[in-house]
Motif scaffolding. Structure first.
Motif, PDB file in Angstrom:
ATOM      1  N   ALA A 195      -7.317  -4.204  -7.754  1.00 15.32           N
ATOM      2  CA  ALA A 195      -7.465  -2.765  -7.496  1.00 15.32           C
ATOM      3  C   ALA A 195      -6.090  -2.119  -7.334  1.00 15.32           C
ATOM      4  O   ALA A 195      -5.844  -1.019  -7.837  1.00 15.32           O
ATOM      5  CB  ALA A 195      -8.314  -2.537  -6.244  1.00 15.32           C
ATOM      6  N   GLY A 247      -6.122  -1.454  -0.384  1.00 20.50           N
ATOM      7  CA  GLY A 247      -7.196  -0.606  -0.886  1.00 20.50           C
ATOM      8  C   GLY A 247      -6.836   0.017  -2.217  1.00 20.50           C
ATOM      9  O   GLY A 247      -5.771  -0.237  -2.785  1.00 20.50           O
ATOM     10  N   GLY A 248      -7.735   0.834  -2.740  1.00 19.94           N
ATOM     11  CA  GLY A 248      -7.534   1.340  -4.096  1.00 19.94           C
ATOM     12  C   GLY A 248      -7.502   2.850  -4.201  1.00 19.94           C
ATOM     13  O   GLY A 248      -7.660   3.393  -5.293  1.00 19.94           O
ATOM     14  N   ASP A 303     -14.413   1.727   4.250  1.00 14.23           N
ATOM     15  CA  ASP A 303     -13.640   1.922   3.034  1.00 14.23           C
ATOM     16  C   ASP A 303     -12.357   2.686   3.377  1.00 14.23           C
ATOM     17  O   ASP A 303     -12.310   3.387   4.384  1.00 14.23           O
ATOM     18  CB  ASP A 303     -14.487   2.742   2.044  1.00 14.23           C
ATOM     19  CG  ASP A 303     -14.014   2.537   0.608  1.00 14.23           C
ATOM     20  OD1 ASP A 303     -13.018   1.796   0.412  1.00 14.23           O
ATOM     21  OD2 ASP A 303     -14.629   3.123  -0.292  1.00 14.23           O
ATOM     22  N   ASP A 304     -11.362   2.532   2.525  1.00 14.68           N
ATOM     23  CA  ASP A 304     -10.159   3.332   2.718  1.00 14.68           C
ATOM     24  C   ASP A 304     -10.496   4.811   2.521  1.00 14.68           C
ATOM     25  O   ASP A 304     -11.453   5.146   1.814  1.00 14.68           O
ATOM     26  CB  ASP A 304      -9.077   2.944   1.696  1.00 14.68           C
ATOM     27  CG  ASP A 304      -8.439   1.623   2.060  1.00 14.68           C
ATOM     28  OD1 ASP A 304      -9.066   0.850   2.809  1.00 14.68           O
ATOM     29  OD2 ASP A 304      -7.318   1.363   1.601  1.00 14.68           O
ATOM     30  N   MET A 364      -6.058   3.071   6.066  1.00 12.66           N
ATOM     31  CA  MET A 364      -6.384   1.722   5.564  1.00 12.66           C
ATOM     32  C   MET A 364      -7.523   1.163   6.395  1.00 12.66           C
ATOM     33  O   MET A 364      -7.400   0.996   7.605  1.00 12.66           O
ATOM     34  CB  MET A 364      -5.171   0.799   5.722  1.00 12.66           C
ATOM     35  CG  MET A 364      -4.220   0.814   4.550  1.00 12.66           C
ATOM     36  SD  MET A 364      -2.836  -0.331   4.836  1.00 12.66           S
ATOM     37  CE  MET A 364      -3.530  -1.863   4.190  1.00 12.66           C
ATOM     38  N   ASP A 407      -9.814   7.064  -6.674  1.00 12.65           N
ATOM     39  CA  ASP A 407     -10.342   5.929  -5.917  1.00 12.65           C
ATOM     40  C   ASP A 407     -10.714   4.837  -6.916  1.00 12.65           C
ATOM     41  O   ASP A 407     -11.648   5.001  -7.693  1.00 12.65           O
ATOM     42  CB  ASP A 407     -11.576   6.412  -5.132  1.00 12.65           C
ATOM     43  CG  ASP A 407     -12.204   5.316  -4.288  1.00 12.65           C
ATOM     44  OD1 ASP A 407     -11.749   4.149  -4.376  1.00 12.65           O
ATOM     45  OD2 ASP A 407     -13.164   5.624  -3.564  1.00 12.65           O
ATOM     46  N   GLN A 433       0.842  -1.198   0.000  1.00 12.21           N
ATOM     47  CA  GLN A 433       0.000   0.000   0.000  1.00 12.21           C
ATOM     48  C   GLN A 433       0.878   1.249   0.000  1.00 12.21           C
ATOM     49  O   GLN A 433       0.649   2.188  -0.746  1.00 12.21           O
ATOM     50  CB  GLN A 433      -0.894  -0.010   1.248  1.00 12.21           C
ATOM     51  CG  GLN A 433      -1.872   1.138   1.295  1.00 12.21           C
ATOM     52  CD  GLN A 433      -3.106   0.853   0.458  1.00 12.21           C
ATOM     53  OE1 GLN A 433      -3.836  -0.080   0.728  1.00 12.21           O
ATOM     54  NE2 GLN A 433      -3.312   1.623  -0.579  1.00 12.21           N
ATOM     55  N   LYS A 470     -11.258  -3.589  -3.820  1.00 13.00           N
ATOM     56  CA  LYS A 470     -10.023  -3.724  -3.053  1.00 13.00           C
ATOM     57  C   LYS A 470      -9.288  -4.940  -3.571  1.00 13.00           C
ATOM     58  O   LYS A 470      -9.782  -5.658  -4.408  1.00 13.00           O
ATOM     59  CB  LYS A 470     -10.353  -3.968  -1.572  1.00 13.00           C
ATOM     60  CG  LYS A 470     -10.756  -2.741  -0.791  1.00 13.00           C
ATOM     61  CD  LYS A 470     -11.081  -3.205   0.618  1.00 13.00           C
ATOM     62  CE  LYS A 470     -11.548  -2.067   1.494  1.00 13.00           C
ATOM     63  NZ  LYS A 470     -10.486  -1.101   1.752  1.00 13.00           N
ATOM     64  N   ARG A 495      -6.604  -6.328   3.515  1.00  9.37           N
ATOM     65  CA  ARG A 495      -6.877  -6.122   2.088  1.00  9.37           C
ATOM     66  C   ARG A 495      -6.327  -4.776   1.665  1.00  9.37           C
ATOM     67  O   ARG A 495      -6.583  -3.746   2.294  1.00  9.37           O
ATOM     68  CB  ARG A 495      -8.387  -6.171   1.829  1.00  9.37           C
ATOM     69  CG  ARG A 495      -9.002  -7.490   2.211  1.00  9.37           C
ATOM     70  CD  ARG A 495     -10.352  -7.632   1.585  1.00  9.37           C
ATOM     71  NE  ARG A 495     -10.251  -7.759   0.133  1.00  9.37           N
ATOM     72  CZ  ARG A 495     -11.279  -7.572  -0.690  1.00  9.37           C
ATOM     73  NH1 ARG A 495     -12.448  -7.215  -0.223  1.00  9.37           N
ATOM     74  NH2 ARG A 495     -11.122  -7.733  -1.982  1.00  9.37           N
TER      75      ARG A 495
END
Lengths: 249, 391
Positions: free
Chosen positions: B206, B178-179, B372-373, B171, B198, B149, B202, B176
């Motif tokens: 992503a 994130g995007g 969500d991130d 995060m 965004d 990440q 994920k 997982r």
């Protein structure tokens, strides 16, 4: 104000049989050491809590933040020594000190009998590291239900000596490797030492040693079995503490 | 009868039997337990307490948990302890105790049964070992994901002249990747590019799209500083894979900072992304939406909206991903939403980029549900007139 501090492997529930008696004559303050009971485990600091002084600072911070005066500190087991360190740091804050089954040093040395050999203590710390089962699964309550007396099961399973396993391991190391014999002679507040007649953790010689080292302290030996007389002989324990508190008022 | 000798049954039963006085002193013990311990009857009767038979850890546990519980409940079942034998070796056992009471209900003695638990202990050690391995693997995986990440984001954010910049990435899950993505970089001697986007979903696909988006935007703006053209390039690149299972689209805001005599001119191009917020020096908050822009990478020909506005001394521009708007303060609570965000920012304005990002970071920590991130990036222009020494 009577402040009750629990020992290693326990939490404030340890005091539940004597708080009512003590509460009749004074205010009672209960707390959990960091890592025990319902304490905020994020407050644990591997440096600060690497010695009993860190725990003593916690006690003093509670006193400061609540602006407590004339505190009678009752420390069980390792908390007895935490109390010694706290009153030596700020003697003016305290009106008295009660050391319940204290031990300033658990390991035998020449001229001193702590009750354990260094090998014993290493074995104990090892067994905690290897997830000794009695303490395993986060030292969770291993209390079984008792169909005849359901109120007991409920009381106990609610919270009986919960402890964070990582912190408990570190606390074990701090507790059982500590040697605070030299701090006893510096105590200047009125002190009562209470011990059990039979105690596998802090044998009677240790209580006598603590009493000898503190100027003007008194020793009460309860006709009780076990390291936790507040559980095994709650009435006698409460009476001994209450009599000491009454004298200090 | 075969089993009519009760003494023999007691002594030779396949479990250890021991009876103790209330203070723990051993009063009666069977041959099985003596055999396990390596003691004679004379060694222990009246001479040892039950806790003397335990290892130190067991003794401590016996004192603080076992004995008090037994006293209160009258019985305790199946507690794992270890015996210390005469030769110093240890024997894992399971211990059950009951208090025998007299006719008046007074406790008389404690009866304890001891089971050999060597097999069970070995099995438990295997389970423990497996759990430790699994824990270590999970930690390794989390470290890997955090590192990955981190590699998708700039190490440090540069600050164009007379500005302060700041960014933060939250995060939502340590398991997982994130995007969300952002960056800010020089285009030439005076102009700067920045973006925040965004990628939907994920995970690894992503993350791959995130890396592609970041590099595509930087490359495209290096050749053509028109932000709309750069987003169109990104759309082309992402849309190439639209039939593939790993295809992902994204929402993004891309901006160009061009110096003016008093500050900067900002040109934004947006595809489907929530409105950036401009916190003015006079304390007002103005959303700067790129209304009409569609998602990037999902359509053959996206609509890309652009707008241009000034960044004057004391102004702060804030970009964020929609994880911030979708956060909830508790189970069943409303989403935070754009309106609340605007109210929150109105209390900050006028501010600076680091102060705004730090306030928003603290806000994030108060949300109970942050699924969500969240990416945050802010640029602020220093208050006061430009220094004469600057070009």
């Amino acid at each position: 104000m009577v402040m009750l501090a629990h020992g290693f492997g326990c939490d404030q529930n340890m005091w539940r049989h004597i708080t009512a008696t003590l509460g009749e004559q004074s205010r009672v303050l209960l707390f959990d050491h960091v890592g025990a009971g319902r304490s905020d485990v994020t407050a644990w600091d591997s440096d600060r809590h690497a010695t009993l002084d860190g725990y003593a600072r916690d006690v003093l911070e509670i006193c400061r933040d609540l602006d407590l005066r004339d505190v009678i500190f009752v420390g069980h087991s390792v908390s007895a020594m935490i109390g010694v360190l706290a009153v030596n740091e700020q003697p003016d804050r305290f009106a008295g000190l009660v050391l319940l089954t204290p031990s300033p040093c658990y390991i035998d040395e020449e001229g001193y009998r702590g009750g354990f050999t260094r090998d014993d203590i290493d074995e104990l710390l090892d067994s905690l590291d290897s997830n000794y089962l009695g303490w395993s699964a986060s030292m969770a309550p291993m209390i079984m239900g008792n169909p005849d007396r359901p109120e007991l099961g409920e009381e106990l399973t609610a919270s009986f000596c919960r402890a964070d396993p990582t912190i408990a391991k570190a606390f074990a190391r701090v507790t059982f490797l500590s040697d605070h014999r030299a701090d006893l002679a510096r105590v200047r507040v009125p002190t009562l030492v209470i011990q059990s007649a039979i105690d596998a953790i802090a044998p009677p010689e240790v209580g006598a040693y603590v009493n000898d080292q503190i100027t003007g302290s008194r020793l009460v030996t309860l006709d009780a079995t076990g390291h936790c007389p507040q559980l095994s002989a709650p009435q006698a324990t409460a009476q001994a503490i209450a009599a000491f508190v009454a004298e200090r008022r | 009868m075969l089993e009519d000798n009760i003494d023999d049954l007691y002594d030779g039963s396949p479990c250890g039997n021991v009876s103790t006085l209330l203070d723990g002193t051993i009063a009666k013990i069977n041959a099985t337990l003596l055999g396990w311990l390596g003691y004679t009857r004379e060694d222990v009767i009246g001479r040892k307490r039950f806790s003397d038979l335990l290892t130190v850890g067991g003794r401590l546990y016996h004192e603080t948990h076992f004995a008090p519980t037994l006293q209160m409940q009258g019985e305790i079942n199946g507690v794992a302890l270890e015996l210390r034998r005469a030769d110093g070796s240890r024997l894992p056992v399971l211990v059950t105790s009951v208090v025998k009471t007299g006719s008046d209900g007074q406790p008389l003695l404690i009866r304890t049964t001891v089971f050999d638990a060597r097999e069970r202990r070995a099995y438990e050690n295997e389970l423990l070992h497996a759990r430790q391995e699994a824990d270590a693997e999970r930690e390794r995986l989390r470290g890997l994901i955090a590192g990955l990440q981190h590699s998708l984001l700039p190490d440090t954010l540069p600050a164009p002249p007379r500005t302060q910049t700041s960014a933060y990435y939250h995060m939502a899950s340590a398991d997982r990747i994130g995007g969300d993505f952002y960056d800010l970089y020089p285009l030439d001697a005076s102009r700067w590019g920045f973006f925040l986007g965004d990628v939907c979903g994920k995970g690894l696909a992503a993350a791959a799209t995130t890396a592609a988006a970041r590099h595509t935007l930087r490359t495209a703006t290096a050749y053509d500083p028109d932000p709309a053209a750069a987003l169109a390039h990104l759309n082309t690149v992402l849309y190439q894979d639209h039939r593939s299972r790993s295809h992902r689209h994204c929402t993004v805001i891309l901006g160009i900072l061009t110096p003016t005599p008093t500050g900067y001119s900002i040109t934004l191009a947006g595809g489907g992304h929530p409105a950036p917020m401009l916190l003015r020096a006079d304390g007002t908050v103005e959303p700067r939406p790129t209304t009409g822009g569609t998602i990037i990478g999902g359509l053959r020909t996206p609509r890309i909206a652009t707008r241009t506005f000034p960044l004057e001394p004391g102004d702060t521009l804030i970009l964020y991903s929609d994880g911030l708007l979708e956060a909830r303060s508790g189970l069943g609570a409303e989403q935070f939403g754009e309106e609340s965000l605007q109210e929150f920012l109105a209390r900050l304005a006028p501010t600076t980029a680091p102060a705004a990002v730090s306030a928003l970071t603290e806000l994030l920590a108060t949300f109970q549900r942050l699924d969500d991130d969240v990416a945050l990036m802010a640029v602020s222009l220093d208050a006061g007139p430009p220094a004469h020494t600057r070009a």
